[in-house]
Scaffold this active site. Structure first.
Site, PDB file in Angstrom:
ATOM      1  N   CYS A  42       0.922  -1.113   0.086  1.00  0.00           N
ATOM      2  CA  CYS A  42      -0.164   0.001   0.112  1.00  0.00           C
ATOM      3  C   CYS A  42       0.671   1.419  -0.151  1.00  0.00           C
ATOM      4  CB  CYS A  42      -0.891   0.038   1.164  1.00  0.00           C
ATOM      5  SG  CYS A  42      -1.945   1.572   1.501  1.00  0.00           S
ATOM      6  N   CYS A  47      -1.330   1.576  -2.974  1.00  0.00           N
ATOM      7  CA  CYS A  47      -2.351   2.783  -2.887  1.00  0.00           C
ATOM      8  C   CYS A  47      -1.936   4.265  -2.715  1.00  0.00           C
ATOM      9  CB  CYS A  47      -3.270   2.575  -1.543  1.00  0.00           C
ATOM     10  SG  CYS A  47      -3.440   1.163  -0.956  1.00  0.00           S
ATOM     11  N   LYS A  50      -0.147   5.309  -5.951  1.00  0.00           N
ATOM     12  CA  LYS A  50      -1.190   5.288  -6.979  1.00  0.00           C
ATOM     13  C   LYS A  50      -1.940   6.507  -7.014  1.00  0.00           C
ATOM     14  CE  LYS A  50      -4.889   4.007  -6.420  1.00  0.00           C
ATOM     15  NZ  LYS A  50      -5.415   2.657  -6.222  1.00  0.00           N
ATOM     16  N   TYR A 177      -9.233  -3.022 -11.223  1.00  0.00           N
ATOM     17  CA  TYR A 177      -8.893  -1.815 -11.022  1.00  0.00           C
ATOM     18  C   TYR A 177      -7.544  -1.202 -11.131  1.00  0.00           C
ATOM     19  CZ  TYR A 177      -6.620  -2.996  -6.396  1.00  0.00           C
ATOM     20  OH  TYR A 177      -5.823  -3.415  -5.435  1.00  0.00           O
ATOM     21  N   GLU A 181      -7.092   1.979 -13.367  1.00  0.00           N
ATOM     22  CA  GLU A 181      -6.495   3.291 -12.706  1.00  0.00           C
ATOM     23  C   GLU A 181      -5.201   3.633 -13.561  1.00  0.00           C
ATOM     24  OE1 GLU A 181      -8.102   2.437  -8.194  1.00  0.00           O
ATOM     25  OE2 GLU A 181      -6.007   1.855  -8.868  1.00  0.00           O
ATOM     26  N   HIS A 434     -26.664  21.709  -0.973  1.00  0.00           N
ATOM     27  CA  HIS A 434     -26.677  22.190  -2.387  1.00  0.00           C
ATOM     28  C   HIS A 434     -25.655  23.206  -2.582  1.00  0.00           C
ATOM     29  CE1 HIS A 434     -29.071  22.879  -6.007  1.00  0.00           C
ATOM     30  NE2 HIS A 434     -28.744  24.203  -5.745  1.00  0.00           N
ATOM     31  N   GLU A 439     -26.074  15.337  -3.184  1.00  0.00           N
ATOM     32  CA  GLU A 439     -27.551  15.495  -2.714  1.00  0.00           C
ATOM     33  C   GLU A 439     -28.443  14.747  -3.441  1.00  0.00           C
ATOM     34  OE1 GLU A 439     -29.278  19.530  -3.497  1.00  0.00           O
ATOM     35  OE2 GLU A 439     -27.398  19.674  -5.068  1.00  0.00           O
TER      36      GLU A 439
END
Ligand code: FAD
Length: 457
Positions: A42, A47, A50, A177, A181, A434, A439
């Site tokens: 990682c 991670c 990356k 992934y 990615e 908002h 939302e």
């Protein structure tokens, strides 16, 4: 003479580090053995680097739409600057991880470990023996390299971060992934990028609407998708690598990367000396408390083949320490794991896909598709997708799937009410923020469509 520990952890990655720290904090005499760099996949080549490269690649799109907001940007990119900055940051983290281990008293040993029996570990470089009341195997996984002629010419995620120069083009094999990615990282950095995948759409296992939306997003960024095809061989051709595909076509690329899956790191680990059983997929078979078939040996993280994600490895390491060293048996619930794909567009998901949920009884499906506001002044046409799948008539939320800017951040927050078993009515009670994309999740009126008795209505 061998040294005696309460716990010897093999592997200084996400799961091993957390387990070692926690065990030491409960008073266990603990050693952790790492053969490469503390922090593991990682931190060193997963991670963290990356995500830094993802950030680097996203400037391109911002520069693209900047003119629609009145900016004129004259930008250029320098790969060695990014590689050096990344190295500085992961070295900082490696140092911090080591300090965090040493503070509660964990002994950090830089070596390769081999299990020699239910309570024995051999240090290969130091040629030393350790005795352990408990052994935790947290050795992670490694990229699969297909057995094809010329495979050694290709790179994997292990090498990709430190390429000496940015290639003019890249062919990435895989549809998961890591493949998507890195495809969007390279495309964003200006590299001519192709994906070759044996399936018929990227991100198998994710919700179909989002897979198709992601596919369109990849194509909009100029990424070429070659489906139902594999690489048969690779040959050096000057500075390029010529790839021959299963359909007989040959084409040159500046680099070729395999991202076709990862396998658990169990080879040469000596697990047979302790009768540690493996699953059919070659992972260490463990029970809900991460205990292997050998009672003194536990395993956490990618080497167990449960869910190959850092937060899952960390949780398994933590709960292992709770169970064994704090007299508090506790099992990780793997049933509801949020996840994100940091591609462009970004994808976040938790819970059941529509196809899965439709087999679980009557469900309602709510879908919002719209242009992200950030793009509204530009000519970009890409749509964001937010999808909520619930039990019929305002019941429990079963799945949430988001494609677009901020999807990873949003899905983390959706994971909280979903972990509490929230219903559509609970989501509806929340007041919207908002203007945001999120939302939509609390303002859906009626379902877009429903499934009743297994049929889409
Ligand atoms: P690892 O972190 O792999 O650590 C295992 C360690 O054991 C390694 O440091 C290895 O050197 C060491 N080791 C192995 N054998 C021995 C031995 N015999 N002796 C001594 N040491 C040994 N997950 C996410 O959640 N989010 C992401 O965005 C993400 N991105 C990723 C991107 C890439 C390119 C990759 C490859 C992975 C990514 N992951 C991501 C997955 C994540 O990195 C892993 O799930 C996680 O690191 C698993 O932790 P672990 O403790 O099981 O193993």
């Amino acid at each position: 003479m061998s040294e005696a520990y309460d716990l010897v952890v093999i592997g200084g990655g996400s799961g091993g580090v957390r387990a070692a720290r926690m065990a030491a904090s409960y008073g266990a005499r603990t050693a952790i053995i790492e053969e490469f760099r503390v922090g593991g996949t990682c931190v060193i080549r997963g991670c963290v680097p990356k995500k830094l490269y993802v950030y680097a690649s996203r400037f391109n799109e911002l520069f693209d739409i900047a003119s629609s907001f009145g900016w004129q940007v004259d930008a250029s990119f320098d790969w060695p600057t990014l590689v050096a900055a990344k190295e500085k940051e992961i070295s900082r983290l490696e140092h911090a991880y080591t300090t965090n281990l040493e503070n509660p008293g964990v002994e950090v040993i830089k070596d390769r470990a081999v299990v020699t029996g239910p309570n024995g570990v051999h240090l290969v470089r130091a040629n030393r023996e350790l005795q352990a009341r408990h052994i935790l195997v947290a050795t992670g996984g490694q990229p699969i390299v297909p057995d094809i002629p010329g495979a050694e010419l290709a790179i994997t995620s292990n090498e990709v971060f430190d390429l000496p120069r940015l290639p003019h083009s890249i062919l990435i094999a895989g549809g998961g992934y890591i493949a998507v990615e890195f495809a969007t990282i390279f495309a964003g950095l200006g590299v001519n990028t192709s994906i070759v995948y044996r399936g018929d759409c990227v991100m198998r296992g994710f919700d179909d609407d989002l897979r198709r939306g992601l596919e369109a997003g990849l194509q909009e960024r100029g990424i070429r998708l070659i489906y139902q095809t594999t690489i048969k061989s690779l040959v050096q051709q000057g500075d390029d690598i010529a790839a021959t595909f299963s359909d007989g076509v040959t084409a040159p690329f500046g680099a070729v990367m395999f991202a076709v899956g990862r396998r658990p790191n169990v080879e040469g680990l000596g697990l047979e000396t302790a009768d540690v059983e493996l699953t059919a997929g070659g992972a260490i078979a463990v029970d809900e408390y991460s205990r292997s078939s050998c009672p003194s040996i536990y395993a956490v993280g990618d080497v167990t083949g449960r869910a190959a994600l850092t937060p899952v490895a960390i949780r398994e390491g933590w709960y292992f320490a709770e169970t064994v060293f704090n007299n508090n048996p506790i099992a990780v619930d793997h049933s509801l794991i949020p996840t994100a794909v940091f591609s462009e567009p970004e994808l976040g998901a938790i819970g059941l896909t529509e196809a899965e949920a439709a087999t679980h009884g009557d469900i309602d499906v709510y879908i919002a598709r719209f242009r992200p506001m950030m793009n509204s002044l530009s000519t970009r046409t890409e749509r964001m997708i937010l999808k909520l799948i619930t039990e019929a008539d305002g019941g429990k939320v079963l799945g949430c799937h988001i494609l677009g800017p901020g999807a990873g951040e949003m899905i983390q927050l959706v994971a909280i009410p979903m972990s509490m078993g929230a219903s559509k009515a609970d989501f509806d009670r929340a007041i919207a923020v908002h203007p945001t994309a999120a939302e939509e999740l609390v303002t859906f009126k009626g379902p877009t469509y429903v499934y009743r008795d297994g049929a889409k209505v």
